[in-house]
Design a protein around this motif. Structure first.
Motif, PDB file in Angstrom:
ATOM      1  N   THR A  79       0.858  -1.190   0.000  1.00  0.00           N
ATOM      2  CA  THR A  79       0.000   0.000   0.000  1.00  0.00           C
ATOM      3  C   THR A  79       0.888   1.232   0.000  1.00  0.00           C
ATOM      4  O   THR A  79       1.763   1.383   0.854  1.00  0.00           O
ATOM      5  N   HIS A  80       0.649   2.115  -0.936  1.00  0.00           N
ATOM      6  CA  HIS A  80       1.482   3.305  -1.074  1.00  0.00           C
ATOM      7  C   HIS A  80       0.900   4.435  -0.229  1.00  0.00           C
ATOM      8  O   HIS A  80      -0.309   4.637  -0.153  1.00  0.00           O
ATOM      9  N   GLY A  81       1.797   5.174   0.402  1.00  0.00           N
ATOM     10  CA  GLY A  81       1.413   6.310   1.215  1.00  0.00           C
ATOM     11  C   GLY A  81       2.060   7.575   0.688  1.00  0.00           C
ATOM     12  O   GLY A  81       2.429   7.656  -0.498  1.00  0.00           O
ATOM     13  N   PRO A  82       2.180   8.550   1.576  1.00  0.00           N
ATOM     14  CA  PRO A  82       2.859   9.783   1.139  1.00  0.00           C
ATOM     15  C   PRO A  82       4.277   9.514   0.641  1.00  0.00           C
ATOM     16  O   PRO A  82       4.784  10.240  -0.214  1.00  0.00           O
ATOM     17  N   LYS A  83       4.916   8.469   1.185  1.00  0.00           N
ATOM     18  CA  LYS A  83       6.253   8.084   0.746  1.00  0.00           C
ATOM     19  C   LYS A  83       6.260   6.598   0.464  1.00  0.00           C
ATOM     20  O   LYS A  83       5.433   5.836   0.984  1.00  0.00           O
ATOM     21  N   ASP A  84       7.253   6.160  -0.364  1.00  0.00           N
ATOM     22  CA  ASP A  84       7.322   4.746  -0.721  1.00  0.00           C
ATOM     23  C   ASP A  84       7.679   3.882   0.468  1.00  0.00           C
ATOM     24  O   ASP A  84       7.250   2.725   0.548  1.00  0.00           O
TER      25      ASP A  84
END
Length: 726
Positions: free
Chosen positions: A199-204
């Motif tokens: 799951t991708h967020g604000p950063k990898d």
């Protein structure tokens, strides 16, 4: 000489060592075996030993595979038969190891698994024709571990929670894996690695994992539950310090809410209205929105009025939904004073904010609606003192009511709501109260020297709201009576008593009057002054007075003494019953003839109950009954006590000293408590006789009075009537 001595000692030691090792043999790396010439098959010391045997697991064969060989020192002399026993040989698991019966060679027949059995302990026996040739030898076979097991995660997936306001490096969950290989070896040395963040967020890379402990921590800030509430991570676990066999597992990270959003008003400016003079009225309901998790302290809202409520007229509280505010009136608002309010409200949450946020405000303009309010008097109570016979039409009071509705330009009207004697009149326009009838001080409408009038004030509004004014009018005689020290009877100038009709008085003398009065001369004198009536010598009120005095004597003066005497007499009678029965049963086999004090004790108990009732509420009849019961108790009690003490009945023989003492104590107690009851009855009879003698007569405390005349204008006269006893 000394050199020869040491040389001899050295040669002796060398000869001893040679004799000990001359027959020692070694077979294929085994420890040397000592041989001695002893009698056949009877050895006192074991001569064959083999070290632990290490065998790797999962060996590929071929099988059976030679492991080692044992040999007895007696093999060259006799035919030795070898036999292997123990788990793995002749016990489960059977047949894993075998031994050649003639040569003593040890073989393994199949691959070993350390994770199932890591150590085998066997016994090798050497026999000659069924007889023991050697002591059994212990064989220990250790299965050497091989890296043949892949690490296994303890569960999958793993679940963890982390706050969206977590800082970098904050640990919140851990991953654990297990390896079945030998612990504390490289085969079970597991290392962890974050393989993929699906799951991708604000950063990898928002998370990291400790390779040794498996703790997962935040690697960067910027988690936002409102943007991404869950993350799925793929974790790899490998043995051999990360270089061996590998496995993967899944970690689900849930982002928990923190109060990072302030509630926002649906409307930042709103208008409302409320009628004046109403407390607790709901003015307005305010709604807010919040991006945080609903139903938690992060969204439950509270409200504060920050300005515009200096007088405390309004309050705001949270509604049942927890995200609405209810503005209500805390105090009555007045249209004439404050026709409008401008309130500034701010909304916050129950939980503190996790970071600096800007709060939302709402401006509320509240308009006060005018209501028709009743006029009011100030002060609400007015006292007036007038003469006994004021002229008709004279003014008593000039009332003025104020109408708070200044903006309505209404007119106030007045009316008499309560004038029971119809002595007064009021002007409906001006509020002036005047006398319209003859006022009489002796009228039954005069209460406590006051005549009460209720005046209403109302406006000309269609609602006809009214207010009520209470006026006390006190009538005072033109020549008020004066009281001097001593026993005097006050009279008012100009009062002419009626001609006396009592026997024994000189009716031809107008200046002299004899009146039979009761003890309270001051009250009865005032009765003559104000009502111009003479108290009767024998009336129903005087009968009630006699009863009241009797009640006062027994319920107030001797209340405690009578109560204590009755209670003690009741308890003494009960104890007397018990002691008499005990004495009769112990000494006379429960003879009825020896229970005579029991009957008087029951009568004493009844008399005590009557005394308790009389002290509660006394009257003449109850006093007579009380005296009769106690006189009867005295007569019966004394007679039965005398018969009890003089009884000639023989008691049966008492066996022990204790029984004899108990008999005397019981009899003495019965006599003592009976005497106590007799004394208490005598005391109560004396109290009753004293009360009846003092307050039971109808002619006690009779006083006579002589009239002393005085002219109305003479202010130096006695103004009093001297009291003379008849």
């Amino acid at each position: 000489m000394e050199m020869m001595f040491f040389l001899c000692k050295f040669l002796a030691a060398a000869s001893l060592l040679h004799s000990c090792f001359k027959n020692t043999t070694v077979d294929s790396g085994r420890e040397p075996t000592e041989s001695k010439h002893v009698e056949p098959f009877r050895r006192k010391k074991r001569e064959w030993v083999i070290p632990d045997i290490n065998v790797p697991e999962n060996d590929s064969g071929p099988f059976p595979k030679f492991m080692t060989k044992i040999k007895s020192s007696s093999e060259e002399k006799v035919a030795i038969t070898y036999q292997l026993v123990g788990p793995g040989a002749d016990k489960a698991p059977e047949g894993v190891f075998t031994m050649d019966r003639r040569s003593g060679a040890l073989y393994v027949t199949r691959p070993l698994d350390r994770e199932k059995i890591s150590r085998y302990v066997l016994l090798a026996h050497a026999t000659v024709k069924g007889s023991k040739a050697e002591e059994p030898m212990k064989l220990v076979i250790n299965v050497v571990d091989q890296n043949d097991n892949v690490p296994e995660c303890t569960r999958t997936p793993f679940y963890g929670n982390v706050s969206e306001s977590a800082q970098v490096g904050e640990s919140f969950m851990s991953i654990t894996a297990e390896d079945k290989d030998a612990p504390n070896t490289d085969n079970a040395d597991i290392r962890y690695r974050l393989k993929t963040q699906k799951t991708h967020g604000p950063k990898d890379k928002m998370f990291s994992i400790n390779p040794v402990s498996g703790l997962i921590s935040t690697m960067a800030v910027g988690l936002d539950r409102e943007m991404q509430s869950k993350y799925e991570l793929i974790i790899e676990a490998a043995d051999m310090a990360g270089e061996g066999l590998r496995t993967t597992c899944t970690a689900i990270v849930s982002i928990t809410d923190s109060n990072d959003h302030a509630p926002r008003f649906t409307f930042t400016s709103v208008s409302a209205s409320t009628p004046e003079n109403e407390v607790g009225r709901e003015v307005l309901r305010l709604t807010v929105t919040d991006e945080d998790d609903l139903g938690t302290p992060n969204t439950n809202t509270k409200y504060t009025i920050v300005s515009g409520n200096q007088g405390g007229h309004f309050s705001v509280k949270t509604g049942p939904w927890k995200m609405e505010g209810m503005l209500t009136t805390a105090k009555a608002v007045d249209f004439e004073r404050d026709p409008m309010f401008t309130l500034l409200l701010v909304a916050t949450n129950d939980a503190p904010f996790s970071k600096s946020v800007s709060t939302s405000t709402c401006t509320i303009t509240v308009t006060v609606l005018d209501q028709n309010e009743p006029p009011f008097f100030k002060p609400p109570l007015i006292h007036r003192i007038i003469s006994e016979e004021p002229p008709l039409g004279s003014q008593v009071a000039d009332l003025r009511a104020k109408d708070p509705d200044t903006s309505r330009h209404q007119h106030v009207r007045y009316a008499l709501h309560s004038d029971p004697a119809r002595w007064l009149a009021i002007d409906k326009n001006t509020g002036s109260i005047t006398v319209k009838g003859n006022m009489d001080r002796e009228s039954p409408y005069i209460k406590d020297n006051k005549y009460t009038v209720l005046v209403l004030a109302y406006d000309n509004d269609p609602t006809n709201l009214t207010t009520e004014q209470t006026t006390y009018i006190l009538r005072v005689p033109s020549h008020p009576p004066t009281f001097l020290p001593g026993k005097w009877l006050a009279t008012s100038p100009g009062w002419t008593p009626p001609r006396p009709k009592s026997a024994g008085l000189n009716s031809s003398t107008p200046a002299t009057l004899g009146i039979v009065m009761s003890e309270n001369m001051f009250q009865e004198g005032l009765y003559q002054v104000y009502f111009k009536e003479r108290p009767q010598t024998r009336t129903a009120e005087q009968e009630d007075l006699h009863h009241a005095r009797i009640h006062r004597w027994f319920s107030s003066v001797v209340n405690t003494r009578l109560l204590v005497s009755g209670v003690v007499q009741f308890l003494s009678g009960a104890v007397c019953v018990l002691t008499t029965v005990c004495h009769s049963c112990v000494s006379y086999d429960c003879s009825v003839a020896m229970t005579m004090p029991v009957w008087s004790s029951l009568l004493f108990m009844a008399a005590g109950c009557v005394a308790i009732e009389v002290q509660r509420k006394a009257n003449k009849l109850k006093i007579i009954i009380l005296m009769g019961v106690h006189l009867l108790s005295l007569l019966v009690g004394f007679s039965l006590l005398l018969a009890y003490c003089l009884s000639s009945q023989q008691s049966h023989a008492l066996n022990t000293r204790k029984q004899l003492v108990g008999s005397y104590v019981a009899k003495g107690s019965a006599v003592a408590f009976t005497l106590l009851c007799l004394l208490l009855s005598l005391y109560i009879v004396l109290l009753s006789w004293r009360g009846l003698r003092r307050y039971g007569s109808a002619t006690v405390h009779v006083r006579g009075y002589d009239r002393v005349m005085q002219e109305p204008d003479d202010d130096r006269g006695p103004l009093m009537e001297r009291v003379d006893s008849v």
